[in-house]
Design a protein around this motif. Structure first.
Motif, mmCIF file in Angstrom:
data_model
loop_
_atom_site.group_PDB
_atom_site.id
_atom_site.type_symbol
_atom_site.label_atom_id
_atom_site.label_comp_id
_atom_site.label_asym_id
_atom_site.label_seq_id
_atom_site.Cartn_x
_atom_site.Cartn_y
_atom_site.Cartn_z
ATOM 1 N N GLY A 283 0.620 -1.188 -0.631
ATOM 2 C CA GLY A 283 -0.167 -0.309 0.025
ATOM 3 C C GLY A 283 0.504 1.161 0.195
ATOM 4 N N PRO A 284 -0.370 2.075 -0.072
ATOM 5 C CA PRO A 284 0.614 3.418 -0.867
ATOM 6 C C PRO A 284 1.312 4.156 1.177
ATOM 7 C CG PRO A 284 -0.823 4.397 -0.831
ATOM 8 C CD PRO A 284 -1.050 3.277 -0.762
ATOM 9 N N LEU A 285 2.393 4.715 0.958
ATOM 10 C CA LEU A 285 2.412 6.520 1.936
ATOM 11 C C LEU A 285 2.355 7.518 1.326
ATOM 12 C CD1 LEU A 285 3.476 6.041 5.345
ATOM 13 C CD2 LEU A 285 5.752 6.962 4.134
ATOM 14 N N LEU A 286 1.634 8.347 1.656
ATOM 15 C CA LEU A 286 0.642 9.806 1.144
ATOM 16 C C LEU A 286 1.978 10.566 1.919
ATOM 17 C CD1 LEU A 286 -2.316 8.069 1.033
ATOM 18 C CD2 LEU A 286 -0.803 8.165 -0.959
ATOM 19 N N VAL B 25 2.480 9.882 -3.674
ATOM 20 C CA VAL B 25 2.955 8.835 -2.817
ATOM 21 C C VAL B 25 4.322 8.913 -2.567
ATOM 22 C CG1 VAL B 25 2.995 6.012 -3.330
ATOM 23 C CG2 VAL B 25 0.731 6.879 -3.814
ATOM 24 N N ILE B 26 4.920 8.742 -1.769
ATOM 25 C CA ILE B 26 6.080 8.735 -1.347
ATOM 26 C C ILE B 26 6.819 7.564 -0.810
ATOM 27 C CG2 ILE B 26 6.212 11.389 -0.757
ATOM 28 C CD1 ILE B 26 5.878 10.035 1.743
ATOM 29 N N GLY B 27 6.632 6.644 -1.154
ATOM 30 C CA GLY B 27 7.264 5.270 -1.000
ATOM 31 C C GLY B 27 5.993 4.261 -1.011
ATOM 32 N N VAL C 31 9.435 1.245 1.144
ATOM 33 C CA VAL C 31 10.610 1.457 0.082
ATOM 34 C C VAL C 31 10.002 2.940 -1.004
ATOM 35 C CG1 VAL C 31 11.008 0.585 -2.313
ATOM 36 C CG2 VAL C 31 10.349 -0.762 -0.710
ATOM 37 N N PRO C 32 11.287 3.985 -1.013
ATOM 38 C CA PRO C 32 10.720 5.047 -1.273
ATOM 39 C C PRO C 32 10.535 5.612 -3.016
ATOM 40 C CG PRO C 32 13.862 4.759 -1.257
ATOM 41 C CD PRO C 32 12.652 3.791 -1.083
#
Length: 452
Positions: free
Chosen positions: A279-282, A288-290, A316-317
């Protein structure tokens, strides 16, 4: 007169303090670190190319960097949740040797032994009964697992983790409106733990994300994650970036059994649990930054208990995603350049043991793999064994201090430069220290060996 003047001044001062307090409470309730990116693209695909003309959703969620309220998160979720999917996977599972289990029959002389079911008789010679001729010794049981992913483009490409879809025989994607679609694997990359799958659905059902620039991130920056922890679809959690530039072991295995590390990994305290993978890191602008990938646990795992989040998650970036995903879509795989060494960051103790200044920076080469680019270029590993504070250490190898024009201060610098700024077949210039003397070495990078 003096007394009246004093009273008047006191009233004016109190009114000034009251106005200041009201202004501070409404103008800037929470200060947020700026999300602006720095210009350090260096051979990284421009982020605007990712979702060009594809109705990217982040433009609708941009917020002021000065004020963050609960509405900020509500708006972020409303716009991005439809881009996040639940991924259900059926995989082959692990083979189980049925003949390795010995079944012990009840002891007829033990009064507490359980009785056999009525009508059941043990075969003659039990328990030393040979399995029927031709029966398989290995039985494979299918496994079900789940993870998260997010829509990359209107063509149906979805990004997730490699470990989510590895060995999959069936992949089902569930969208936020509970509609489902079967997916196929387009490409996987164990080296970055990224994968691309594809669904065949109406493009109007797809809401691609915008990929941000992870080079501009700062520790302390507020972030959010959306995914499916423990199967709870569409769950959102928030936190901050806790650290940057971490090394994390990927799934790609080097000759000798060691695993290649993923560079520039983001550390976050945003709650990530099993099911969040992929899933995304926002950031708060909805970019989406990772890709949420793993969590740190204490290593203890009781039978039947799934490890849960302990405050350290690994992501993961986005800029590695930008490098990997287009190649996976085009070729189904990615080829990484390879140096062919194992080593470590040169610390003060190692430097002093090699008669170098304590502040000397670089990467100490431990070993050089046979027939690798490093081997062909003549790099030398460490053969002298010493003890430092009772621990064994190896010294004497070459120390890499620069690659091309980039100073190498630690192992992360070396790995990041190779992965993100070089290519297979490229000739690079290394500056090394050998026996205290600086030398220049030309080296041509090769592709990483195929997985053993």
């Amino acid at each position: 007169m003096k007394q009246k003047t004093s009273i008047l001044l006191t009233i004016v001062a109190l009114l000034g303090l009251l106005l200041a307090a009201c202004g501070g409470a409404t103008a800037n309730p929470v200060a947020v670190v700026s999300d602006s990116a720095t210009d350090s693209s260096d051979d990284i695909v421009n982020t605007s190319n990712t979702t060009s003309g594809q109705n990217a959703v982040a433009s609708q969620t941009a917020v002021s960097d000065d004020v963050v309220t609960s509405q900020t998160y509500i708006d972020l979720y409303d716009q991005l949740n439809r881009s996040v999917v639940n991924i259900q996977v059926v995989s082959e599972g692990t083979g189980l040797n049925l003949n390795q289990f010995q079944i012990i029959p009840p002891d007829p002389n033990d009064p507490n032994a359980p009785e056999l079911p009525e009508g059941y008789e043990l075969p003659d010679g039990f328990p030393n009964v040979e399995p029927p001729e031709g029966s398989p010794e290995i039985e494979t049981f299918p496994q079900q697992s789940q993870g998260s992913g997010f829509v990359y483009d209107k063509q149906g490409h979805i990004i997730t983790n490699n470990h989510v879809v590895a060995d999959a025989i069936r992949i089902t994607v569930i969208f936020s409106d509970d509609s489902e679609a079967e997916a196929t694997v387009v490409g996987t990359d164990p080296g970055s733990d990224l994968a691309v799958i594809k669904v065949d659905v109406d493009p109007d059902q797809l809401f691609p994300v915008t990929i941000g620039d992870s080079d501009g991130l700062q520790v302390g920056q507020i972030v959010a994650a959306i995914g499916n922890p423990f199967g709870l679809s569409g769950s959102m959690s928030t936190g901050i970036i806790s650290g940057l530039g971490r090394l994390f072991p990927g799934g790609a295995v080097a000759p000798g059994g060691a695993r290649f590390n993923i560079p520039d990994v983001i550390q976050t305290d945003t709650a990530i649990n099993p099911g969040n993978s992929g899933g995304p890191l926002l950031n708060l602008s909805g970019e989406v930054i990772g890709v949420n990938t793993a969590i740190q646990t204490n290593g203890n795992r009781a039978f039947g208990v799934t490890p849960s989040f302990g405050g350290i998650g690994y992501v993961v970036p986005a800029n590695i995603l930008q490098q990997v995903v287009p190649q996976l879509i085009e070729n189904g795989e990615i080829t990484y350049p390879w140096l062919g060494i194992s080593g470590t960051t040169l610390d003060n103790d190692l430097a002093l043991a090699m008669d170098l200044p304590a502040e000397q920076a670089g990467v100490l080469v431990f070993s050089v793999l046979e027939d690798s680019p490093a081997d062909e270029a003549g790099l030398q590993g460490s053969e002298e064994q010493i003890e430092i504070d009772g621990f064994t250490a190896f010294i004497g190898g070459d120390i890499i201090i620069q690659m091309n024009d980039e100073p190498i201060n630690d192992f992360d610098d070396l790995l990041t430069y190779i992965v993100r700024r070089t290519s297979v077949g490229q000739t690079v210039t290394l500056e090394i220290l050998r026996d205290g003397e600086q030398q220049t070495v030309e080296l041509t990078l090769q592709a990483r060996p195929a997985q053993p």
